[in-house]
Design a protein around this motif. Sequence first.
Motif, short mmCIF file in Angstrom:
data_model
loop_
_atom_site.label_atom_id
_atom_site.label_comp_id
_atom_site.label_asym_id
_atom_site.label_seq_id
_atom_site.Cartn_x
_atom_site.Cartn_y
_atom_site.Cartn_z
N GLY A 71 0.83 -1.20 0.00
CA GLY A 71 0.00 0.00 0.00
C GLY A 71 0.85 1.24 0.00
O GLY A 71 2.03 1.20 0.30
N ALA A 72 0.24 2.38 -0.34
CA ALA A 72 1.02 3.61 -0.51
C ALA A 72 1.73 4.02 0.76
O ALA A 72 2.93 4.27 0.76
CB ALA A 72 0.09 4.74 -0.97
N SER A 73 0.99 4.10 1.90
CA SER A 73 1.63 4.58 3.11
C SER A 73 2.63 3.58 3.64
O SER A 73 3.70 3.94 4.13
CB SER A 73 0.58 4.89 4.18
OG SER A 73 -0.16 3.72 4.51
N MET A 76 1.02 19.34 13.19
CA MET A 76 1.23 19.33 11.74
C MET A 76 -0.02 19.88 11.07
O MET A 76 -0.71 19.20 10.32
CB MET A 76 1.55 17.92 11.25
CG MET A 76 2.83 17.38 11.85
SD MET A 76 3.10 15.66 11.43
CE MET A 76 3.23 15.80 9.68
N GLY A 77 -0.33 21.11 11.39
CA GLY A 77 -1.46 21.77 10.73
C GLY A 77 -2.80 21.36 11.30
O GLY A 77 -3.82 21.49 10.65
N GLY A 78 -2.83 20.80 12.54
CA GLY A 78 -4.10 20.47 13.17
C GLY A 78 -4.59 19.09 12.82
O GLY A 78 -5.45 18.55 13.46
N GLY A 79 -4.05 18.47 11.79
CA GLY A 79 -4.54 17.16 11.39
C GLY A 79 -3.58 16.07 11.71
O GLY A 79 -3.86 14.89 11.49
N GLY A 80 -2.37 16.41 12.21
CA GLY A 80 -1.38 15.39 12.51
C GLY A 80 -0.92 14.69 11.26
O GLY A 80 -1.01 15.19 10.15
N ARG A 81 -0.40 13.48 11.50
CA ARG A 81 0.16 12.71 10.39
C ARG A 81 -0.90 12.36 9.35
O ARG A 81 -0.62 12.19 8.17
CB ARG A 81 0.78 11.44 10.96
CG ARG A 81 1.31 10.48 9.92
CD ARG A 81 2.00 9.31 10.60
NE ARG A 81 2.11 8.21 9.67
CZ ARG A 81 1.18 7.27 9.53
NH1 ARG A 81 0.08 7.33 10.25
NH2 ARG A 81 1.36 6.29 8.66
N ALA A 82 -2.16 12.27 9.78
CA ALA A 82 -3.22 11.87 8.86
C ALA A 82 -3.36 12.85 7.70
O ALA A 82 -3.81 12.48 6.63
CB ALA A 82 -4.54 11.75 9.61
N ASN A 83 -3.01 14.11 7.94
CA ASN A 83 -3.16 15.11 6.89
C ASN A 83 -1.86 15.40 6.17
O ASN A 83 -1.81 16.29 5.34
CB ASN A 83 -3.70 16.42 7.49
CG ASN A 83 -5.14 16.28 7.92
OD1 ASN A 83 -5.86 15.44 7.38
ND2 ASN A 83 -5.54 17.07 8.91
N MET A 84 -0.82 14.68 6.52
CA MET A 84 0.47 14.95 5.88
C MET A 84 0.55 14.28 4.51
O MET A 84 0.15 13.13 4.34
CB MET A 84 1.62 14.44 6.75
CG MET A 84 2.97 14.66 6.10
SD MET A 84 4.32 13.95 7.05
CE MET A 84 5.67 14.31 5.94
N GLY A 121 0.16 9.56 1.80
CA GLY A 121 -0.98 10.36 2.22
C GLY A 121 -1.64 11.11 1.09
O GLY A 121 -2.13 12.22 1.27
N GLY A 122 -1.63 10.53 -0.11
CA GLY A 122 -2.23 11.20 -1.26
C GLY A 122 -1.29 12.13 -1.98
O GLY A 122 -1.70 12.84 -2.91
N GLY A 123 -0.01 12.13 -1.57
CA GLY A 123 0.98 12.97 -2.25
C GLY A 123 1.31 12.43 -3.63
O GLY A 123 1.01 11.28 -3.96
#
Length: 308
Positions: A88-90, A120-128, A187-189
């Motif tokens: 998987g990607a992550s 990390m912008g309020g979303g933590g690792r999930a939004n990175m 993470g969608g990057g």
Amino acid sequence: MKNPYETLGVKPKATDHEIREAFKKLAKKYHPDLHPDDKTAETKFKEISGAYDLLKDKDKRRKFDAGEIDASGAEKQQQYYRDYAGAGASGSHARQDGFAGNEGLDEFFAQAFGGRAGGMGGGGRANMKARGQDVSYTLRVSFMDAATGAVNTLQLPDGKTLKVTIPEGAEDRQTLRLKGQGGPGYGGGPAGDAYIELHIQPDAHFVRKDDNIHLDVPVTLKEAVLGAKIEVPTLSGPVSLTVPKGSNTGTKLRLKDRGIRNRKTGQKGHLYVTLKVMLPQADEPELAAFLESWTPGHAQNPRKEILS
């Protein structure tokens, strides 16, 4: 892929000259022009060209002997990142960055940002989001494909393939960039890029020098003495060439704009043909009798320069 030394029939301690002579001998034997529609000969020619391409390069030969690269010239460790692609990607991104898995990556972020999920912008690792890793490959390309342009298929370590467009006039060791064909993003990057280094295989007849092509062409004694029109190969097919009367071995003729197209200017180089006078292979009693009775009108010593 077979051991390149075995493919060329030389020992691992063979000299550069021995390797070059072994390739020339095999290239003449298996060249596709001499075996049209013979897939076995075509495959064999590709194998010996690939083996020579590796062994003629001192650095790659050293790396192969040391076990750092395989017979295709690829670094063995470059395959590792692909081995984790199925996770998987992550998951693959965590491993390719040196972590044991997502848990290791979580721990790293916790330490780096003081354990604050919102660091990390309020979303933590999930939004990175992170861009995928760039990867590098080598691709062997035939002389003609590099000269005229083509689309080749690159086989990846994981069994997948990439379509690689070879530009007209491509040069040896030129690197092509395939955007988004590298490692998967996190993470969608966005995915990374693939960089393809071209290894141009030598041709049995044509030799490239800058944008010009050089070709040795044999002619008969009669064609050289009396002049003639002959057919010679070019990158775009056979053309007619006039052999001047009284030509000699070493006579050089030019076919304008029959060379390589310059990638910057768009102009083509030239094809330079060097004549090689060939004596008859079979006995020619009449020719021998004529020469025995012939007295040249002009004295000539062709070895004068090398004896002075």
